[in-house]
Write a protein that holds these residues in place. Structure first.
Motif, PDB file in Angstrom:
ATOM      1  N   SER A   2       0.733  -1.161   0.008  1.00  0.00           N
ATOM      2  CA  SER A   2       0.124  -0.047  -0.216  1.00  0.00           C
ATOM      3  C   SER A   2       0.721   1.092   0.136  1.00  0.00           C
ATOM      4  CB  SER A   2      -0.848   0.050   1.289  1.00  0.00           C
ATOM      5  OG  SER A   2      -1.695   1.272   1.222  1.00  0.00           O
ATOM      6  N   ASP A   3       0.682   2.289  -0.870  1.00  0.00           N
ATOM      7  CA  ASP A   3       1.344   3.396  -0.842  1.00  0.00           C
ATOM      8  C   ASP A   3       0.322   4.487  -1.680  1.00  0.00           C
ATOM      9  OD1 ASP A   3       3.178   5.724  -1.625  1.00  0.00           O
ATOM     10  OD2 ASP A   3       4.674   4.145  -1.881  1.00  0.00           O
ATOM     11  N   SER A  74      10.285   6.529  -3.351  1.00  0.00           N
ATOM     12  CA  SER A  74       9.381   5.300  -3.117  1.00  0.00           C
ATOM     13  C   SER A  74       9.629   4.364  -3.989  1.00  0.00           C
ATOM     14  CB  SER A  74       8.089   5.882  -3.324  1.00  0.00           C
ATOM     15  OG  SER A  74       7.753   6.233  -4.756  1.00  0.00           O
ATOM     16  N   ARG A  78      10.366  -1.199  -4.687  1.00  0.00           N
ATOM     17  CA  ARG A  78       9.598  -2.032  -5.594  1.00  0.00           C
ATOM     18  C   ARG A  78      10.628  -2.518  -6.747  1.00  0.00           C
ATOM     19  NH1 ARG A  78       4.039  -1.176  -5.638  1.00  0.00           N
ATOM     20  NH2 ARG A  78       3.488   0.807  -4.028  1.00  0.00           N
TER      21      ARG A  78
END
Length: 259
Positions: A2-3, A74, A78
């Motif tokens: 979740s971001d 961010s 990932r």
């Protein structure tokens, strides 16, 4: 994972690649909501800019550079799958800036950098639309080929979206390009009747990469992406498959550098 920065369309446990989509000025993540349908195995995640939709109350970024810093940082969480970027209009510039930060600060690079509807930053003409009145902003929206005419026709909806549009133009128009280049292969897309980015402006993106360049032009205006979505998404998918084949054929050390 979740971001609040991203909306992930059809999350995948083990994606072959993550395609990070950067919307246009005034745009939202939902502009890319149907792309996952045409990209099997690709996890499509679109950036959610502040000041609209479910981030309506969030403060606008201080600058485009600050936003690029935040996004690049961010994305380091990932990197378990290769990344690719697609940016349209303002999103093209932001995607490029995020790509440079990932390379210089984190030693990683998207396998493809797709830029759309935006002249290369070292060739873009300066504008001051963020200082225009409401009529001036609406005239620019109409000139480009508004993809959401009902939104701007409704006074209440218009009052919600215009502040974000104006601030996006502020980010664009106050940004100072550092004349950097990326290692990623750049693919430039455009519409053949785009008043904001003529076909002749696309090849200048080749000057900003050491990793190869290609371009494709579709029929349409600045928002050619809407009527040409099936063909555009198919082209992106084909180029991603080629990129992943190249990525897999590299030695392990090179894959880390270019992931």
């Amino acid at each position: 994972m979740s971001d609040p920065l991203y909306r992930v369309f059809r999350p995948l446990v083990t994606p072959s690649v993550r395609l990070v989509c950067f919307p246009h000025a005034g745009g939202t993540a939902t502009f890319f909501r149907t792309w996952a349908d045409g990209l099997p195995g690709v996890e499509v995640m679109a950036l959610r800019y502040a000041g609209r939709q479910d981030r309506l109350g969030d403060p606008f970024p201080a600058s485009l550079a600050a936003l690029a810093d935040e996004v690049a940082e961010s994305l380091t969480a990932r990197l378990d799958a290769p990344l690719a970027f697609f940016g349209h209009s303002m999103g093209a510039l932001l995607a490029f800036e995020v790509g440079t930060r990932l390379e210089t600060r984190h030693g990683t690079s998207p396998v493809r950098l797709f830029v759309s509807g935006r002249p290369a930053p070292h060739r873009a003409e300066p504008t001051e639309l963020h200082l225009a009145d409401e009529a001036g902003l609406l005239a620019e929206v109409a000139r480009l080929g508004n993809p959401d005419p009902l939104v701007f026709a409704d006074p209440d909806l218009r009052a919600l979206v215009l502040p974000a549009l104006r601030d996006d133009y502020r980010l664009l128009e106050t940004h100072r390009f550092a004349h950097s280049r990326v290692r990623a292969t750049v693919v430039a897309y455009g519409g053949d009747r785009d008043p904001a980015c003529g076909v002749r402006a696309l090849p200048a993106w080749a000057e900003l990469t050491t990793g190869g360049f290609a371009q494709r032009v579709f029929p349409g205006d600045h928002f050619y992406l809407v009527p040409c979505e099936p063909a555009l998404v198919a082209d992106v998918g084909e180029r991603l498959r080629a990129a992943l084949n190249e990525h897999a054929s590299k030695p392990a050390a090179q894959r880390v550098e270019s992931q």
